[in-house]
Scaffold this motif. Structure first.
Motif, short mmCIF file in Angstrom:
data_model
loop_
_atom_site.label_atom_id
_atom_site.label_comp_id
_atom_site.label_asym_id
_atom_site.label_seq_id
_atom_site.Cartn_x
_atom_site.Cartn_y
_atom_site.Cartn_z
N VAL A 137 2.54 33.87 -44.41
CA VAL A 137 1.35 33.96 -43.82
C VAL A 137 0.72 32.59 -44.08
CG1 VAL A 137 -1.27 35.08 -43.55
CG2 VAL A 137 1.09 36.31 -44.05
N PHE A 138 0.29 31.94 -42.83
CA PHE A 138 -0.21 30.59 -43.07
C PHE A 138 -1.39 30.09 -42.06
CE2 PHE A 138 -0.24 26.11 -41.19
CZ PHE A 138 -0.52 25.61 -42.52
N TYR A 139 -2.35 29.70 -42.87
CA TYR A 139 -3.64 29.37 -42.26
C TYR A 139 -4.20 27.93 -42.69
CZ TYR A 139 -4.83 34.35 -41.61
OH TYR A 139 -4.68 35.43 -40.92
N GLN A 140 -4.76 27.23 -42.01
CA GLN A 140 -5.15 25.78 -41.99
C GLN A 140 -6.59 25.93 -41.30
OE1 GLN A 140 -2.31 23.08 -40.34
NE2 GLN A 140 -3.64 22.90 -38.35
N GLY A 141 -7.29 24.89 -42.12
CA GLY A 141 -8.91 24.46 -41.49
C GLY A 141 -8.59 23.26 -40.91
N ALA B 69 5.42 28.24 -51.78
CA ALA B 69 5.04 29.61 -51.00
C ALA B 69 6.12 30.23 -50.31
CB ALA B 69 3.99 28.99 -49.99
N LEU B 70 7.15 29.12 -49.98
CA LEU B 70 8.49 29.62 -49.28
C LEU B 70 9.29 30.62 -50.06
CD1 LEU B 70 9.23 26.86 -46.55
CD2 LEU B 70 8.41 29.15 -46.11
N SER B 71 9.23 30.06 -51.59
CA SER B 71 10.12 30.78 -52.60
C SER B 71 9.67 32.26 -52.76
CB SER B 71 10.22 29.70 -53.81
OG SER B 71 10.54 28.54 -53.29
N LEU B 72 8.52 32.61 -52.57
CA LEU B 72 7.93 33.81 -53.09
C LEU B 72 7.89 34.94 -51.89
CD1 LEU B 72 4.68 32.49 -54.77
CD2 LEU B 72 7.01 32.80 -55.69
N LYS B 73 7.98 36.06 -52.05
CA LYS B 73 7.99 37.26 -51.16
C LYS B 73 6.49 37.65 -50.77
CE LYS B 73 12.24 39.10 -52.22
NZ LYS B 73 13.16 40.04 -52.78
N GLY C 79 11.09 16.78 -42.27
CA GLY C 79 10.28 17.60 -42.25
C GLY C 79 10.82 18.98 -42.63
N ILE C 80 11.79 19.07 -43.53
CA ILE C 80 12.55 20.32 -43.99
C ILE C 80 12.20 20.75 -45.48
CG2 ILE C 80 14.73 21.37 -44.43
CD1 ILE C 80 16.08 19.29 -42.35
N PRO C 81 11.60 21.89 -45.70
CA PRO C 81 11.35 22.13 -47.14
C PRO C 81 12.72 22.34 -48.03
CG PRO C 81 10.39 23.84 -45.55
CD PRO C 81 11.12 22.75 -44.76
N LYS D 260 14.96 27.23 -55.03
CA LYS D 260 14.06 28.27 -54.77
C LYS D 260 14.04 29.06 -56.04
CE LYS D 260 13.79 30.20 -50.70
NZ LYS D 260 14.28 31.05 -49.48
N GLU D 261 15.15 29.30 -56.93
CA GLU D 261 15.22 30.16 -58.13
C GLU D 261 14.25 29.34 -59.07
OE1 GLU D 261 19.18 30.35 -59.38
OE2 GLU D 261 20.01 31.30 -57.63
N ARG D 262 14.02 28.11 -59.12
CA ARG D 262 13.60 27.44 -60.13
C ARG D 262 11.90 27.58 -59.65
NH1 ARG D 262 16.54 21.44 -60.46
NH2 ARG D 262 18.60 22.37 -60.92
N PHE D 263 11.48 27.75 -58.46
CA PHE D 263 10.16 27.90 -58.19
C PHE D 263 9.57 29.24 -58.36
CE2 PHE D 263 10.44 24.00 -55.48
CZ PHE D 263 9.29 23.32 -55.81
N VAL D 264 10.54 30.26 -58.30
CA VAL D 264 10.15 31.68 -58.60
C VAL D 264 10.08 31.74 -60.27
CG1 VAL D 264 11.37 34.01 -58.98
CG2 VAL D 264 11.28 32.71 -56.79
N ARG D 265 10.63 30.91 -60.92
CA ARG D 265 10.62 30.94 -62.26
C ARG D 265 9.36 30.28 -63.04
NH1 ARG D 265 15.47 29.44 -63.38
NH2 ARG D 265 15.38 27.27 -63.54
#
Length: 284
Positions: free
Chosen positions: A129-133, A22-26, A251-253, A262-267
Motif C-alpha cells: 500500500v503506497f501513498y505520496q504527497g 517496505a517490499l520485504s515486509l508483508k 529503477g528496480i528495487p 530481502k531476508e536481510r531486510f526482514v532481519r
C-alpha cells in the motif's frame, strides 16, 4: 509500528532503503513524505490515483465591515496580514490556516476560503500500500501536506515513512510521531557530519534510532567507530555493489532481483522491533 527512514543529507540511499524495506515486509504501507520531490514511485511504478486535495483555509476581508483596527495583524505570528492606513494586505503563502484572525476580529469582517497547497495520491497494490504527497509548485507549506499524508496511516499495519533529507521542519513533521527512526548515512566526511546533525534531532525529539551505513566500503570507518563509541545500533551495512547500482539505475528495487537481501531486510525489521520493545515508546 511506524518506522521513519531519514538522513542528515540527500543522496545517502534513504529512498532505496525505504522502498526495499517496505517490499520485504508483508502487509506493509509506504509513505513518501518528501513532498517537494517524491521519488519512491520511480522504483515502484504504480498507477497512482488522486486521494484528496490538501487545502489551507485562507482569510478573506470584507472591507465593508473592516475598520482597520489591526487586531488580526497583531494576532498573526506569521505576518500573513498587514493592516495599512487604508487597506489590509493578505499574503496567502504565509498563512498557516489557524483561523485565529477571524476569531479575534471584533467586526466579523474575516471569512475563510480554501487554498490548495498540494495533493495526496495513492495506490493499493498486492505487494504494497503506497501513498505520496505532492506539494504544489511555489507553495512553502510542506508540513501541511506531510500532516495530511500521514492521516492515511493504518495504525494496525507497519508503516514505513520515507522522510525528506536534512534536519529542517519537513523532517520534524515526518518523524515526530514515529516509533523508531532508521538513519541512513555513508562513510564520508559529509555523511558523518550530517549524520551527527540528524542524531541530535532524534535525541531532542526522544525518538529511538539506529543507523544503516550505505556504500560502507568506500570512505573511512569513522561513522561505524562513532556509533560504537556512542552505543548507537548499526542495523545494516550495504556495500558499494555493482549489481545493486545497476538495478538502481534501471529503477528496480534490488530485493526483487536479489532475494538474499530481502531476508536481510526482514532481519533488520525484527531487530528494530526488538530494540523498540526493549526501550519502550518514549513519552511524547
Amino acid at each position: 509500528m511506524k518506522i521513519a527512514i531519514a538522513s542528515g543529507k540527500g543522496g545517502t540511499g534513504k529512498t532505496t532503503m525505504a522502498v526495499n524495506l517496505a517490499l520485504s515486509l508483508k502487509d506493509a504501507q509506504l509513505f513518501d513524505c518528501d513532498v517537494e520531490e517524491p521519488n519512491c514511485n520511480l522504483f515502484l511504478g504504480y498507477d497512482l490515483e488522486k486521494i484528496e486535495d490538501v487545502n489551507v483555509p485562507t482569510p478573506v476581508i470584507d472591507k465593508s465591515k473592516c475598520d482597520l483596527c489591526g487586531k488580526c495583524s497583531e494576532f498573526c505570528q506569521f505576518n500573513a496580514l498587514a493592516v495599512l492606513p487604508e487597506d489590509v494586505m493578505i499574503f496567502p503563502t504565509l498563512c498557516h490556516g489557524c483561523g485565529g484572525c477571524s476569531i479575534v476580529c471584533p467586526n466579523e469582517a474575516i471569512s475563510e476560503v480554501d487554498r490548495k497547497v498540494g495533493v495526496i495520491e495513492g495506490s493499493t497494490n498486492e505487494d504494497l500500500v503506497f501513498y505520496q504527497g505532492l506539494l504544489k509548485i511555489g507553495e512553502p507549506m510542506t508540513s501541511l501536506v506531510i500532516k495530511a499524508l500521514q492521516e492515511h496511516i493504518d495504525k494496525n499495519t507497519t508503516a514505513i515513512i520515507d522522510a525528506p533529507p536534512g534536519t529542517a521542519c519537513p523532517v520534524i513533521a515526518s518523524v515526530k510521531n514515529v516509533d523508531y527512526c532508521i538513519l541512513v548515512t555513508e562513510s564520508t566526511p559529509f555523511g558523518f557530519h550530517d549524520l551527527k546533525l540528524a542524531l541530535d534531532v532524534m535525541r531532542i525529539l526522544g525518538i529511538p534510532f539506529g543507523v544503516v551505513i550505505n556504500r560502507c566500503d568506500i570512505g573511512d570507518n569513522k561513522v561505524e567507530e562513532y556509533c560504537i563509541e556512542e552505543g548507537i545500533p548499526v542495523l545494516m551495512k550495504i556495500p558499494y555493489d555493482r549489481e545493486i547500482a545497476r538495478l538502481y539505475s534501471q529503477g528496480i528495487p534490488f530485493v526483487n532481483e536479489m532475494p538474499e537481501w530481502k531476508e536481510r531486510f526482514v532481519r533488520l525489521f525484527r531487530d528494530v522491533t526488538s530494540l523498540y520493545e526493549m526501550r519502550g515508546r518514549p513519552e511524547q
